[in-house]
Design an enzyme around this catalytic site. Structure first.
Site, mmCIF file in Angstrom:
data_model
loop_
_atom_site.group_PDB
_atom_site.id
_atom_site.type_symbol
_atom_site.label_atom_id
_atom_site.label_comp_id
_atom_site.label_asym_id
_atom_site.label_seq_id
_atom_site.Cartn_x
_atom_site.Cartn_y
_atom_site.Cartn_z
ATOM 1 N N ALA A 1 -12.570 -6.894 -7.015
ATOM 2 C CA ALA A 1 -13.843 -6.364 -6.558
ATOM 3 C C ALA A 1 -14.143 -7.056 -5.238
ATOM 4 C CB ALA A 1 -14.932 -6.692 -7.575
ATOM 5 N N HIS B 1 -24.855 -9.096 -9.406
ATOM 6 C CA HIS B 1 -23.535 -9.116 -10.040
ATOM 7 C C HIS B 1 -23.343 -7.971 -11.035
ATOM 8 C CE1 HIS B 1 -19.711 -10.536 -11.450
ATOM 9 N NE2 HIS B 1 -20.151 -10.796 -12.656
ATOM 10 N N MET C 1 -13.665 -13.238 -3.580
ATOM 11 C CA MET C 1 -13.522 -14.627 -4.015
ATOM 12 C C MET C 1 -12.213 -14.886 -4.776
ATOM 13 S SD MET C 1 -17.418 -15.048 -5.423
ATOM 14 C CE MET C 1 -18.833 -14.403 -4.495
ATOM 15 N N SER C 2 -11.240 -14.033 -4.571
ATOM 16 C CA SER C 2 -9.999 -14.212 -5.353
ATOM 17 C C SER C 2 -8.792 -13.785 -4.551
ATOM 18 C CB SER C 2 -10.083 -13.368 -6.630
ATOM 19 O OG SER C 2 -10.060 -11.981 -6.319
ATOM 20 N N ASN D 1 -19.745 -3.257 -3.778
ATOM 21 C CA ASN D 1 -21.055 -3.315 -3.109
ATOM 22 C C ASN D 1 -20.806 -3.456 -1.618
ATOM 23 O OD1 ASN D 1 -20.150 -6.164 -4.139
ATOM 24 N ND2 ASN D 1 -21.404 -6.547 -2.332
ATOM 25 N N SER E 1 -12.578 -8.083 -11.552
ATOM 26 C CA SER E 1 -13.890 -7.894 -12.192
ATOM 27 C C SER E 1 -14.191 -6.450 -12.532
ATOM 28 C CB SER E 1 -15.006 -8.379 -11.269
ATOM 29 O OG SER E 1 -14.830 -9.722 -10.949
ATOM 30 N N TYR F 1 -14.173 -20.688 -8.025
ATOM 31 C CA TYR F 1 -15.592 -20.984 -8.284
ATOM 32 C C TYR F 1 -15.865 -21.375 -9.729
ATOM 33 C CZ TYR F 1 -15.992 -16.104 -9.963
ATOM 34 O OH TYR F 1 -15.815 -14.932 -10.634
ATOM 35 N N GLU F 2 -14.897 -21.118 -10.610
ATOM 36 C CA GLU F 2 -15.059 -21.564 -11.994
ATOM 37 C C GLU F 2 -14.702 -23.044 -12.138
ATOM 38 O OE1 GLU F 2 -13.660 -18.344 -14.991
ATOM 39 O OE2 GLU F 2 -12.621 -17.901 -13.118
ATOM 40 N N HIS G 1 -10.823 -18.133 -11.197
ATOM 41 C CA HIS G 1 -11.285 -18.249 -9.818
ATOM 42 C C HIS G 1 -11.554 -19.708 -9.456
ATOM 43 C CE1 HIS G 1 -12.509 -14.282 -11.341
ATOM 44 N NE2 HIS G 1 -12.334 -13.845 -10.101
ATOM 45 N N HIS H 1 -14.405 -10.312 -17.140
ATOM 46 C CA HIS H 1 -12.971 -10.584 -17.204
ATOM 47 C C HIS H 1 -12.566 -10.760 -18.655
ATOM 48 C CE1 HIS H 1 -11.895 -11.370 -12.910
ATOM 49 N NE2 HIS H 1 -13.212 -11.289 -12.840
HETATM 50 N N1 HPA Z 1 -18.841 -10.967 -1.647
HETATM 51 C C1 HPA Z 1 -17.871 -11.722 -2.177
HETATM 52 N N2 HPA Z 1 -17.198 -11.370 -3.259
HETATM 53 C C2 HPA Z 1 -17.485 -10.191 -3.823
HETATM 54 C C3 HPA Z 1 -18.491 -9.353 -3.324
HETATM 55 C C4 HPA Z 1 -19.203 -9.757 -2.171
HETATM 56 O O1 HPA Z 1 -20.110 -9.076 -1.655
HETATM 57 N N3 HPA Z 1 -18.540 -8.249 -4.129
HETATM 58 C C5 HPA Z 1 -17.596 -8.432 -5.090
HETATM 59 N N4 HPA Z 1 -16.952 -9.607 -4.900
#
Ligand code: HPA
Length: 266
Positions: free
Chosen positions: A107, A241, A205-206, A229, A24, A79-80, A77, A55
């Site tokens: 990320a 996001h 998440m990846s 973050n 990301s 989640y998609e 991902h 992406h």
């Molecule tokens: N949590 C999960 N996935 C992420 C985060 C997070 O805080 N930041 C970027 N991808």
């Protein structure tokens, strides 16, 4: 898979041994390749289009110094809605193209309180909390064994190279354990305290399905997270996001310098 390969080979005769998967907000590295061919995922048969914001969704093949490199700018991902097979399709294609050394970027949320927003962290190990595994199902023995070892999923020698390059370039590089969750909701503060307790420094998440498949096929893996973050509950603020993407863009240049130093040494 064969159709995907055929379509790529009809557009380039390059045979990269090194691959990169960009996460990301980290897609700009693809533009660094000389003499590159760019193929949007949508034009590769069987390739799951990436729908996540940030992406790019293309495969770029070109030269960095004198070496051929294949770069996936954007990944898919869970989640998609993609399956484990879907999210690992690209890595399998890269392997079939001849890629044996692969670098993943992503990320991630920072769980380790020593990290701060924008930090680059080398992944030393992972905890798979996605509730699934890309190798479930009939094992293709031509790829690898039924029960692949994961004691060094992230190559120790590649990590040593990465630290050396970071030192030479004056880039601060921490090291940590990445916990993979499915998302797409960010974690709760309680979940982050739990993840910290079980030994995670980062959450994302990846990457983990791709790393498992890459190891199964005998590829050597380097993976680096950008702490976009601090994880939920660490700071008294919500996770947005757009900020995640913004931080990714902010460190992109540093990450790029790092990758350019590392890739020719793999
Ligand atoms: N949590 C999960 N996935 C992420 C985060 C997070 O805080 N930041 C970027 N991808």
């Amino acid at each position: 898979m064969q159709a995907a390969l055929n379509s790529i080979r009809s557009r380039t005769s390059a045979a990269p041994h090194v691959g990169v998967v960009l996460g990301s907000g980290l897609g700009a590295f693809a533009e660094e390749l000389a003499d590159r061919v760019e193929i949007p995922y949508a034009e590769i048969p069987g390739w799951p289009p990436s729908t996540a914001v940030g992406h790019a969704g293309k495969l770029a093949i070109g030269k960095l110094d004198s070496i051929d490199v294949a770069v996936m700018a954007g990944r898919s991902h869970l989640y998609e809605g993609y399956s484990q097979a879907g999210v690992t399709f690209g890595v399998r294609v890269l392997h079939r193209m001849g890629v044996r050394s692969i670098v993943f970027t992503n990320a991630a949320g920072g769980i380790n309180l020593a990290y701060s927003q924008g930090a680059l962290v080398l992944i030393s190990d992972h905890i798979n909390l996605q509730g699934s595994n890309p190798l479930i199902g009939v094992n293709d023995d031509s790829f690898g064994p039924r029960f692949p070892d994961m004691t060094e999923a992230y190559s120790a020698s590649y990590r040593a190279i990465a630290h050396e390059v970071a030192r030479e370039l004056g880039i601060e590089l921490a090291e940590g354990v990445y916990a993979a969750v499915t998302g797409p909701s960010y974690e709760t503060p309680a979940e982050i305290r739990y993840l910290r307790t079980i030994g995670a420094d980062l959450v994302g998440m990846s990457t983990v399905p791709e790393v498992i498949v890459a190891n199964h096929m005998g590829m050597r893996v380097l993976a680096i997270s950008c702490v976009t973050n601090m994880a939920a509950g660490v700071l008294p603020q919500k996770i947005v996001h757009l900020e995640v993407l913004e931080t990714g863009r902010r460190v992109q240049n540093t990450l790029m310098r790092f990758l350019m130093g590392v890739l020719p040494r793999l």
